[in-house]
Design a protein around this motif. Structure first.
Motif, mmCIF file in Angstrom:
data_model
loop_
_atom_site.group_PDB
_atom_site.id
_atom_site.type_symbol
_atom_site.label_atom_id
_atom_site.label_comp_id
_atom_site.label_asym_id
_atom_site.label_seq_id
_atom_site.Cartn_x
_atom_site.Cartn_y
_atom_site.Cartn_z
ATOM 1 N N GLU A 5 0.832 -1.199 0.000
ATOM 2 C CA GLU A 5 0.000 0.000 0.000
ATOM 3 C C GLU A 5 0.874 1.260 0.000
ATOM 4 N N VAL A 6 1.911 1.243 0.801
ATOM 5 C CA VAL A 6 2.842 2.380 0.833
ATOM 6 C C VAL A 6 3.482 2.569 -0.535
ATOM 7 N N GLU A 7 3.838 1.475 -1.171
ATOM 8 C CA GLU A 7 4.471 1.551 -2.485
ATOM 9 C C GLU A 7 3.524 2.147 -3.532
ATOM 10 N N ARG A 8 2.237 1.853 -3.443
ATOM 11 C CA ARG A 8 1.272 2.445 -4.380
ATOM 12 C C ARG A 8 1.213 3.957 -4.210
ATOM 13 N N TYR A 9 1.216 4.423 -2.976
ATOM 14 C CA TYR A 9 1.183 5.873 -2.734
ATOM 15 C C TYR A 9 2.485 6.526 -3.178
ATOM 16 N N MET A 10 3.591 5.853 -2.954
ATOM 17 C CA MET A 10 4.873 6.391 -3.409
ATOM 18 C C MET A 10 4.935 6.441 -4.932
ATOM 19 N N ALA A 11 4.323 5.466 -5.597
ATOM 20 C CA ALA A 11 4.295 5.477 -7.065
ATOM 21 C C ALA A 11 3.507 6.673 -7.578
ATOM 22 N N LEU A 12 2.412 7.021 -6.899
ATOM 23 C CA LEU A 12 1.661 8.220 -7.278
ATOM 24 C C LEU A 12 2.533 9.467 -7.152
ATOM 25 N N ILE A 27 3.020 15.783 -3.375
ATOM 26 C CA ILE A 27 2.582 15.366 -2.039
ATOM 27 C C ILE A 27 1.058 15.382 -1.965
ATOM 28 N N LYS A 28 0.445 16.417 -2.546
ATOM 29 C CA LYS A 28 -1.010 16.539 -2.522
ATOM 30 C C LYS A 28 -1.670 15.348 -3.220
#
Length: 74
Positions: A5-12, A27-28
């Motif tokens: 899950e963290v990796e998905r947000y970092m990919a965004l 960041i937004k």
């Protein structure tokens, strides 16, 4: 939150940064994704490992009592 899950947000964040968006905009984008995720919006309980009845932990018990008595988070 698990590592996937963290990796998905970092990919965004990385995609936004690669487009040349400012740091604040990147960041937004990641923060928006976190804030609309079901795990953030809804209270989710962990599923038992097997068919046996398992005792509730302190946090789970406090959450259940709080929602039952006051209808809001502890």
């Amino acid at each position: 939150m698990d590592a996937a899950e963290v990796e998905r947000y970092m990919a965004l964040y990385k995609r936004s940064a690669e487009r040349g968006d400012p740091h604040e905009e990147s960041i937004k984008q990641a923060l928006k994704a976190v804030l609309v995720s079901p795990r953030f919006l809804f209270r989710m309980e962990r599923q038992p490992a097997g068919p046996k009845i398992e005792p509730l932990g302190h946090f789970d018990m406090a959450s259940r009592l709080s929602y039952f008595l006051w209808g809001t988070m502890p």
